[in-house]
Design an enzyme around this catalytic site. Sequence first.
Site, PDB file in Angstrom:
ATOM      1  CB  VAL A 176      -0.956   0.000   1.209  1.00 49.09           C
ATOM      2  CG1 VAL A 176      -0.207  -0.056   2.530  1.00 49.09           C
ATOM      3  CG2 VAL A 176      -1.891   1.214   1.155  1.00 49.09           C
ATOM      4  CB  ILE A 207       5.000   1.199   3.924  1.00 48.86           C
ATOM      5  CG1 ILE A 207       4.346   0.635   5.197  1.00 48.86           C
ATOM      6  CG2 ILE A 207       4.600   2.647   3.692  1.00 48.86           C
ATOM      7  CD1 ILE A 207       2.837   0.535   5.154  1.00 48.86           C
ATOM      8  CE  LYS A 208       3.850   0.244  -4.855  1.00 44.62           C
ATOM      9  NZ  LYS A 208       2.984  -0.030  -6.041  1.00 44.62           N
ATOM     10  CB  ILE A 209       8.624   4.877   0.035  1.00 44.26           C
ATOM     11  CG1 ILE A 209       7.987   4.726   1.426  1.00 44.26           C
ATOM     12  CG2 ILE A 209       9.354   6.209  -0.077  1.00 44.26           C
ATOM     13  CD1 ILE A 209       8.992   4.738   2.563  1.00 44.26           C
TER      14      ILE A 209
END
Length: 437
Positions: A176, A207-209
Amino acid sequence: MASICKVSNPCFNSTSYGSRSSSTPKFVVNLRSSTFNHSLSGSKLSLVINPTIRASLCVKCSQADGNGSSVKRTTLHHLYETQGQSPWYDNLCRPVTDLIPLIDSGVRGVTSNPAIFQKAISTSNAYNDQFRELVQAGKDIDSVYWELVVKDIQDACKLFETIYDKTDGGDGYVSVEVSPRLADDTEGTVEAAKWLHKKVERSNVYIKIPATAPCIPSIKEVISLGISVNVTLIFSLSRYEAVIDAYLDGLEASGLSDLSRVTSVASFFVSRVDTLVDKLLEKIGTPEALDLRGKAANAQAALAYDLYQQKFSGPRWEALVKKGAKKQRLLWASTSVKNPAYPDTLYVDPLIGPDTVSTMPDQALQAFIDHGSVARTIDANLSEAEGIYSALEKLGIDWGFVGSQLELEGVDSFKKSFDSLLDSLQEKANTLKLVSL
């Protein structure tokens, strides 16, 4: 609802899985869709028996629950078991139980992004009840968005929990993304990642960065906090190396004695590279330039894999391995073919290698299950990839420009999807409030 119609005496598609014979019924799952989109809506799965006999099932985004029927032994299983590449699915919508047949067919993780959620939430009524409850509770639209998204992510994480546990945290992740509005905000990205990780509260969430220059320090910081990360929107070798260094720096700065639960993938985008480079080559227009169309993306990907092997070896990496560190796997993203003249498995078949991930939207997944070839290909001819990369440079293709331009386009696309969805949710909320008066 997802359902499976079982038939007797099916046979394997020999082009994708090899010749096998058995009296036990086996299945090849084939996603069929008349039009490609980022949702399961309208897609069909069919059991390939022979060219003239088919039985089918529908997997779509609806309000009904999936039934968890089992489909066994597909090309996806073969890919993972023989080549060590994990097939993931690049889509998510409600009900997430519609992922069950895909998990049974070999899918081992899920990726999402703002564009996927924009389509899922704006085109489905499956979110209406929760949306109404949140609005009536007085939540602002930003909060409403994240509540809707987090529920989908949590539910999907639950479905992939078994894979995560069986692989000791090696697979079974659901990704996400932090708000795309933060792509130029280093500290804002760190805070958003911390908040989102705590909000989802699942061990198998990524966690998408984005791999923008301002977010490279964010990646290091978030990793150092013990939060697993999917680094997205990587379009160049130089930026990819910075991403690897951020991961290694983060592990070293963490102070953790056991690094085994801090993992990461680096999402290297492929098809979009050819989309841009092909346009540049067509402007050049020489026979040599035109002959290189459709070759840039996979050549750069092969060099990225070579860089991956170099960076995750040697004394620095071995010191981290002693603390339980796991490699930041390369993940091939943007694997659907944008040019219909190209083979529909162009960005899957040539990018197979151990300890990698290929995340596929409907179109690419459909094609690979139906007729993909399973073999180690990513480093089969590194010298050819180097030759293509150099030839493109000699023709005037600036790889730095390609990477930065695609990054700008990617961030802008996600921002527009995010803003569009928030606008539509606000309009919907305003209508709901008027009706309630």
